[in-house]
Motif scaffolding. Structure first.
Motif, PDB file in Angstrom:
ATOM      1  N   UNK A   1       0.833  -1.207   0.000  1.00  0.00           N
ATOM      2  CA  UNK A   1       0.000   0.000   0.000  1.00  0.00           C
ATOM      3  C   UNK A   1       0.867   1.255   0.000  1.00  0.00           C
ATOM      4  N   UNK A   2       1.978   1.208   0.733  1.00  0.00           N
ATOM      5  CA  UNK A   2       2.904   2.345   0.743  1.00  0.00           C
ATOM      6  C   UNK A   2       3.464   2.584  -0.666  1.00  0.00           C
ATOM      7  N   UNK A   3       3.831   1.511  -1.337  1.00  0.00           N
ATOM      8  CA  UNK A   3       4.376   1.647  -2.698  1.00  0.00           C
ATOM      9  C   UNK A   3       3.345   2.234  -3.635  1.00  0.00           C
ATOM     10  N   UNK A   4       2.110   1.784  -3.533  1.00  0.00           N
ATOM     11  CA  UNK A   4       1.047   2.348  -4.375  1.00  0.00           C
ATOM     12  C   UNK A   4       0.886   3.840  -4.118  1.00  0.00           C
ATOM     13  N   UNK A   5       0.971   4.267  -2.857  1.00  0.00           N
ATOM     14  CA  UNK A   5       0.853   5.695  -2.539  1.00  0.00           C
ATOM     15  C   UNK A   5       1.989   6.495  -3.182  1.00  0.00           C
TER      16      UNK A   5
ATOM     17  N   UNK B   1      10.750   6.047  -1.950  1.00  0.00           N
ATOM     18  CA  UNK B   1      10.605   7.179  -2.869  1.00  0.00           C
ATOM     19  C   UNK B   1      11.915   7.442  -3.606  1.00  0.00           C
ATOM     20  N   UNK B   2      13.045   7.305  -2.886  1.00  0.00           N
ATOM     21  CA  UNK B   2      14.348   7.464  -3.532  1.00  0.00           C
ATOM     22  C   UNK B   2      14.559   6.391  -4.608  1.00  0.00           C
ATOM     23  N   UNK B   3      14.244   5.134  -4.267  1.00  0.00           N
ATOM     24  CA  UNK B   3      14.460   4.035  -5.212  1.00  0.00           C
ATOM     25  C   UNK B   3      13.545   4.153  -6.434  1.00  0.00           C
ATOM     26  N   UNK B   4      12.296   4.478  -6.200  1.00  0.00           N
ATOM     27  CA  UNK B   4      11.354   4.595  -7.315  1.00  0.00           C
ATOM     28  C   UNK B   4      11.684   5.811  -8.185  1.00  0.00           C
TER      29      UNK B   4
END
Length: 453
Positions: free
Chosen positions: A310-314, A356-359
């Motif tokens: 869910x964090x990744x989707x956000x 967020x850094x990785x994405x």
């Protein structure tokens, strides 16, 4: 005031005060007893004398005089007056002592008030109404209780001497007790006074069997430890942030100086927009650095059970606002899994910044407008997140420098950044019981984040 003196004053004043009150009560009680005993003795003498007068009426004066001569040595300064029912004097003792209040006492005596007692300068005066063999008599006696006052004086002197001796003993014992009680406290206070807070001293110790002193020493050592940790944290935080931000700030200043020399308003606007993004990124870096500094100083992170997917989707939703053309393909391994295995105990704020850094890197360094994310929960107690994108790979030599400060590989030429993203990501994940690694194959870069359950 020192605690030794305070204990001495409190103990001495309390014990000596109680002793003085006790001795005073003893003296007052004995004084009252003497008065009552002497009064009773005088009443008995009056009754005895009246009975003799009544028995030997004709010879009463002579017999009374003989009795008076016999008894005059029993008490010093004694005067006895006896009256008939008409209150006429029928007998007076030989003593020349006067009773100035005799007339008023005589008028006060009646069947309703059968005794009157008063004192005149240490003399006890007793008036009595007596009925004997149907005859009424009134008697007034004034006497000095020499024997009783001697005993009272002796008791007073004994009590005074005992009080002085007892007070001295109390003072000496209190000095010893107060010294014994205050010695550990005084030693602790002296050690604290000479304690050097500027150096890493050994913990403070005081030899004592008193629980309160031991507890106070432990609390002091804990306070010193926490204070040193706070100072160390402050120093490390300042050093850490100043070291980490020196280069990014220098780059930002350099970029702003370059923009200020431009005359093209459109270029200036575009460049300023880019610098705003960089400044926001720098603000995020500062927040992360502060949190990481707390961890390095020994403070515990606040962690919560968080759904990583869910964090990744956000994060993807937020990045799509900036990069609307970029798509992420997400798959789960296995496809059907227990959702509880997607929850990990982490600090959501920091872990979100790491992803967020990785994405963001996945988007920036991708040669296509797409990337893939695999959420692997196939192993019990282990959750892996694979982030992959097509693009220029990082060489083996560069991989050794990948998680070092301010390192930027060949594939980052022309891209904005400070070379801190992966460093912070690694530190964040390490603080959350996770790690990150890099692999590449067939022009595909892949970062793997592993959460250990």
């Amino acid at each position: 005031m020192r605690i030794k003196k305070r204990i001495l004053i409190y103990v001495c004043s309390t014990v000596i005060g109680i002793t003085a009150i006790t001795f005073l009560l003893i003296y007052i009680l004995f004084y009252s007893y003497r008065e009552q005993s002497f009064r009773k003795q005088q009443q008995n003498k009056i009754r005895y004398t009246v009975q003799l007068i009544q028995k030997y009426r004709e010879q009463s004066a002579e017999i009374s005089s003989i009795l008076d001569e016999q008894d005059i040595n029993d008490f010093y300064d004694e005067k006895l007056l006896v009256y008939d029912k008409e209150k006429d004097l029928i007998f007076s003792s030989l003593d020349s002592l006067e009773i100035p209040s005799a007339r008023s006492i005589l008028h006060s005596l009646s069947p309703a008030q059968q005794s009157v007692f008063s004192d005149e300068r240490h003399y006890d005066v007793l008036g009595a109404y007596i009925e004997s063999n149907r005859q009424v008599y009134y008697a007034i006696i004034k006497a000095y209780d020499a024997f009783g006052y001697d005993k009272l004086s002796y008791l007073r002197n004994v009590l005074i001497v005992l009080f002085i001796v007892f007070s001295l003993l109390v003072i000496l014992v209190s000095l010893y007790i107060s010294g014994k009680i205050s010695r550990p406290i005084a030693l602790l206070a002296d050690n604290i006074q000479h304690y050097d807070f500027s150096s890493n001293n050994e913990p403070l110790s005081v030899k004592t069997s008193t629980y309160e002193i031991e507890h106070l020493t432990e609390r002091f050592n804990e306070l010193v430890r926490r204070t040193n940790e706070a100072f160390a944290f402050q120093k490390r935080t300042i050093d850490h942030i100043s070291h980490q931000l020196k280069t990014p700030l220098a780059v930002l200043v350099s970029e702003l100086e370059r923009i200020s020399s431009s005359t093209d308003n459109e270029v200036i606007k575009q460049e300023l927009d880019r610098q705003v993004v960089k400044a926001q990124s720098l603000g995020n870096i500062i927040t992360v650095l502060l949190e990481i500094s707390k961890v390095e100083a020994g403070q515990q992170l606040k962690k919560y059970n968080t759904r990583i997917d869910e964090m990744i989707y956000d994060i993807i939703g937020e990045l799509n606002i900036i990069y609307p053309d970029f798509n992420f393909h997400i798959k789960y391994t296995p496809q059907e899994l227990d959702e509880k295995r997607l929850e990990v105990l982490v600090n959501p704020l920091l872990v979100k910044q790491a992803f967020q850094n990785l994405l963001s890197n996945c988007i920036i360094y991708s040669s296509e407008n797409k990337g893939s994310i695999e959420i692997d929960a196939s192993q019990t107690g282990l959750l892996k997140i694979h982030l992959s994108n097509k693009g220029a790979i990082i060489t083996d030599a560069e991989q050794k420098m990948l998680f070092q400060h301010f390192f930027r590989g060949e594939n980052s030429r022309g891209q904005a950044g400070y070379g801190l993203g992966l460093v912070l990501t690694q530190k964040i994940l390490a603080a959350n019981n996770a790690d990150v690694s890099y692999t590449n194959r067939d022009e595909e870069n892949s970062f793997v984040v592993s959460f250990k359950g």
